[in-house]
Write a protein that holds these residues in place. Structure first.
Motif, PDB file in Angstrom:
ATOM      1  N   TYR A   1       0.808  -1.209   0.000  1.00 41.08           N
ATOM      2  CA  TYR A   1       0.000   0.000   0.000  1.00 41.08           C
ATOM      3  C   TYR A   1       0.853   1.276   0.000  1.00 41.08           C
ATOM      4  O   TYR A   1       0.339   2.354   0.316  1.00 41.08           O
ATOM      5  CB  TYR A   1      -0.920   0.025   1.229  1.00 41.08           C
ATOM      6  CG  TYR A   1      -2.226  -0.712   1.018  1.00 41.08           C
ATOM      7  CD1 TYR A   1      -2.266  -2.092   0.936  1.00 41.08           C
ATOM      8  CD2 TYR A   1      -3.427  -0.016   0.884  1.00 41.08           C
ATOM      9  CE1 TYR A   1      -3.459  -2.767   0.731  1.00 41.08           C
ATOM     10  CE2 TYR A   1      -4.627  -0.687   0.677  1.00 41.08           C
ATOM     11  CZ  TYR A   1      -4.638  -2.055   0.612  1.00 41.08           C
ATOM     12  OH  TYR A   1      -5.828  -2.721   0.408  1.00 41.08           O
ATOM     13  N   ALA A   2       2.119   1.184  -0.356  1.00 39.81           N
ATOM     14  CA  ALA A   2       2.984   2.369  -0.253  1.00 39.81           C
ATOM     15  C   ALA A   2       2.473   3.509  -1.141  1.00 39.81           C
ATOM     16  O   ALA A   2       2.428   4.664  -0.718  1.00 39.81           O
ATOM     17  CB  ALA A   2       4.424   2.011  -0.613  1.00 39.81           C
ATOM     18  N   ALA A   3       2.072   3.188  -2.367  1.00 37.77           N
ATOM     19  CA  ALA A   3       1.619   4.237  -3.282  1.00 37.77           C
ATOM     20  C   ALA A   3       0.284   4.822  -2.820  1.00 37.77           C
ATOM     21  O   ALA A   3       0.058   6.029  -2.899  1.00 37.77           O
ATOM     22  CB  ALA A   3       1.507   3.683  -4.702  1.00 37.77           C
TER      23      ALA A   3
ATOM     24  N   MET B   1      -0.725   4.972   0.267  1.00 40.09           N
ATOM     25  CA  MET B   1      -0.421   5.805   1.431  1.00 40.09           C
ATOM     26  C   MET B   1       0.149   7.157   1.005  1.00 40.09           C
ATOM     27  O   MET B   1      -0.146   8.183   1.603  1.00 40.09           O
ATOM     28  CB  MET B   1       0.552   5.083   2.373  1.00 40.09           C
ATOM     29  CG  MET B   1      -0.011   3.839   3.029  1.00 40.09           C
ATOM     30  SD  MET B   1      -1.416   4.178   4.165  1.00 40.09           S
ATOM     31  CE  MET B   1      -2.768   3.392   3.261  1.00 40.09           C
TER      32      MET B   1
ATOM     33  N   ARG C   1       1.567  -1.994   5.740  1.00 36.40           N
ATOM     34  CA  ARG C   1       1.298  -1.288   4.490  1.00 36.40           C
ATOM     35  C   ARG C   1       2.445  -1.337   3.484  1.00 36.40           C
ATOM     36  O   ARG C   1       2.377  -0.660   2.454  1.00 36.40           O
ATOM     37  CB  ARG C   1       0.985   0.198   4.789  1.00 36.40           C
ATOM     38  CG  ARG C   1      -0.252   0.438   5.644  1.00 36.40           C
ATOM     39  CD  ARG C   1      -1.510   0.035   4.916  1.00 36.40           C
ATOM     40  NE  ARG C   1      -2.721   0.404   5.656  1.00 36.40           N
ATOM     41  CZ  ARG C   1      -3.934  -0.054   5.319  1.00 36.40           C
ATOM     42  NH1 ARG C   1      -4.093  -0.880   4.303  1.00 36.40           N
ATOM     43  NH2 ARG C   1      -4.994   0.297   6.007  1.00 36.40           N
ATOM     44  N   GLY C   2       3.513  -2.041   3.815  1.00 33.17           N
ATOM     45  CA  GLY C   2       4.685  -2.010   2.932  1.00 33.17           C
ATOM     46  C   GLY C   2       5.216  -0.594   2.778  1.00 33.17           C
ATOM     47  O   GLY C   2       5.787  -0.242   1.745  1.00 33.17           O
ATOM     48  N   ASP C   3       5.022   0.224   3.803  1.00 33.21           N
ATOM     49  CA  ASP C   3       5.313   1.657   3.706  1.00 33.21           C
ATOM     50  C   ASP C   3       6.744   1.921   4.175  1.00 33.21           C
ATOM     51  O   ASP C   3       6.970   2.359   5.306  1.00 33.21           O
ATOM     52  CB  ASP C   3       4.297   2.438   4.531  1.00 33.21           C
ATOM     53  CG  ASP C   3       4.234   3.910   4.135  1.00 33.21           C
ATOM     54  OD1 ASP C   3       5.002   4.320   3.256  1.00 33.21           O
ATOM     55  OD2 ASP C   3       3.412   4.643   4.718  1.00 33.21           O
TER      56      ASP C   3
ATOM     57  N   PRO D   1       3.881   3.243  -9.882  1.00 34.92           N
ATOM     58  CA  PRO D   1       3.488   4.638  -9.782  1.00 34.92           C
ATOM     59  C   PRO D   1       4.652   5.553 -10.158  1.00 34.92           C
ATOM     60  O   PRO D   1       5.638   5.616  -9.422  1.00 34.92           O
ATOM     61  CB  PRO D   1       3.106   4.809  -8.310  1.00 34.92           C
ATOM     62  CG  PRO D   1       3.732   3.677  -7.586  1.00 34.92           C
ATOM     63  CD  PRO D   1       3.975   2.579  -8.566  1.00 34.92           C
TER      64      PRO D   1
ATOM     65  N   LEU E   1       5.822   7.977  -7.704  1.00 37.87           N
ATOM     66  CA  LEU E   1       6.507   7.514  -6.495  1.00 37.87           C
ATOM     67  C   LEU E   1       7.844   6.874  -6.889  1.00 37.87           C
ATOM     68  O   LEU E   1       7.999   5.660  -6.817  1.00 37.87           O
ATOM     69  CB  LEU E   1       5.620   6.509  -5.740  1.00 37.87           C
ATOM     70  CG  LEU E   1       6.000   6.209  -4.295  1.00 37.87           C
ATOM     71  CD1 LEU E   1       5.738   7.415  -3.415  1.00 37.87           C
ATOM     72  CD2 LEU E   1       5.232   5.011  -3.765  1.00 37.87           C
TER      73      LEU E   1
ATOM     74  N   ASN F   1       7.302  -2.866  -1.805  1.00 37.15           N
ATOM     75  CA  ASN F   1       6.119  -3.466  -2.448  1.00 37.15           C
ATOM     76  C   ASN F   1       6.504  -4.369  -3.621  1.00 37.15           C
ATOM     77  O   ASN F   1       6.454  -3.969  -4.777  1.00 37.15           O
ATOM     78  CB  ASN F   1       5.175  -2.360  -2.932  1.00 37.15           C
ATOM     79  CG  ASN F   1       4.561  -1.567  -1.786  1.00 37.15           C
ATOM     80  OD1 ASN F   1       3.566  -0.897  -1.970  1.00 37.15           O
ATOM     81  ND2 ASN F   1       5.156  -1.627  -0.614  1.00 37.15           N
TER      82      ASN F   1
END
Lengths: 282, 282
Positions: free
Chosen positions: A154-156, A158, B37-39, B144, B147, B153
């Motif tokens: 979900y990085a993008a 977020m 979230r893989g953030d 993305p 990003l 991710n």
């Protein structure tokens, strides 16, 4: 009001035994693929009145996600046991339960699996009452349609949410940059109400929403006419009301969409109760 | 041959102090956004002869990634100190160093940051020597472009790699489904050699490779002519040799591309030494 502490139960992925884990201690190893590659799946489930709401749909999607990632088939009984144990430990009141299932440690090859329950955040509680201001955002990236799974990637999403908040919005509705079709919220499904018609965007790049499915099933039984449909932004603007539905926030009415204010409909409480009831019955 | 144990040093993201962490104990909390979230972002860096290879380019991309995700600017000095400390603890020989930097725990809001070093896997060592069999795969999803970050991710990439292995391949080269252009490997950059010309695919959806950049800089100084270029699969098949370059594998020659066998070129060892030397100088 009771102040709840988070609760964690680890699930042994093959044998199915469960064990309590202290949430104040680290849980995941440095070489877990959940961390190093986002290689895992999850479900968020509403806990209300000691019950996991809409559990069957969540469990079903969880198994679908696991299969898509080639993870060993979840022993659902263990996940449900862990959820029950966590609910008992958590106590009364609403909670957000998360099932997480990762490919596990590179060094062991054994999947990592756990269930957590935490209190619903104040932000979420407020958004249920007050609704949300939503930024429209073209989704410049696309999800892998070959991977119909609720992954941890979900990085993008977020990043888009952070941008929305910087601009004074609470949430995001993504649109398709090619044709302008409405896709979904950042972590929710879009639902519109127009008379007795409930609609949700049709698109093959979005994961089916469990809350929207529960809502449609219940609403049909209450005389509403529900279907998936290709929707554009003008359709949202012309609806009686637009909602973001998801398991723990349940329903948040969109009260601003980009620059447009969306007035509260006369039946706002009726619709909210309808969605609420759908979750409780699920 | 020395058997190495993994080494971890945790980096305090603001003050910059570092501390050793036992790799046999969990490191990450249940509510870390890296997991949920893989953030977060990472870099993989080759450790060779007690040195972190190509460190400047990795550090630069790390900072670019952090900025793209709105993470606090990394205190590079701390990361380099942690890397040095980890190298000393790890001892002689080659290693794979990973810098990981996540948004941190939801409950604290403080980023999580750590450096690990682990031995290079036998699979990687073998692929350096023997080359790789590569499956061509259209990339049905897109990254993305808003990003430009090396995020955690990789679930969809890992799914494609698993599919490739089931079919008897070692790795993947992604192509653009719209125009058939060559994009990149699963975790590597594609480089072709044809006479004295080195080429790497040009596309705005791929993240610039640090190893490819080091290679081009070094190869130019050795009289090769290097550039980025839009490349299709026929171009790969017509090249003298095709390589997957990345920090820890360094260079693996593509010896099968889909159904086509790619013969070893006369200058295989020369090219391998060229890439090797580029890393050692970086």
């Amino acid at each position: 009001m009771v102040s709840h502490k988070p609760v964690i139960f680890v699930v042994e992925p093959f044998g199915g035994s469960i064990r309590w884990h202290n949430p104040s201690l680290p849980l995941i190893y440095w070489d877990d693929y959940a961390v190093t590659r986002g290689d895992g799946i999850f479900e968020s489930i509403l806990i209300r009145d000691g019950h996991a709401a809409n559990l069957e749909r969540h469990a079903q999607r969880f198994c679908t996600s696991a299969a898509a990632l080639g993870l060993p088939e979840p022993i659902l009984n263990s996940w449900i046991n862990a959820t029950q144990a966590a609910i008992e430990e958590f106590g009364e009141g609403e909670g957000k339960c998360t099932w997480t299932y990762s490919r596990g440690r590179a060094s062991t090859g054994i999947p990592t699996a756990w269930v957590s329950i935490q209190p619903i955040s104040d932000v979420v509680l407020a958004q249920r009452e007050e609704g949300v201001r939503v930024m429209l955002s073209e989704r410049g990236w696309s999800f892998p349609s070959e991977l119909p799974a609720k992954t941890l990637n979900y990085a993008a999403t977020m990043a888009t949410l952070r941008l929305a908040r910087e601009r004074g919005f609470d949430d995001v509705i993504f649109t398709d940059p090619d044709d302008g079709h409405v896709l979904e919220g950042a972590t929710s499904t879009v639902v519109t109400v127009k008379g007795d018609k409930l609609r949700t965007p049709y698109d093959d790049t979005i994961l089916p929403g469990t809350t929207q499915a529960a809502l449609f099933a219940h609403a049909e039984s209450q005389g509403y006419r529900c279907k998936q449909k290709v929707i554009d932004v003008d359709y949202l603007l012309a609806a009686d009301s637009v909602w973001l539905v998801s398991s723990t926030r349940v329903a948040a009415r969109v009260r601003r969409l980009g620059e447009d204010k969306l007035k509260a409909p006369d039946n706002e409480n009726e619709i909210r109760s309808l969605i609420d009831a759908a979750m409780t019955r699920g």
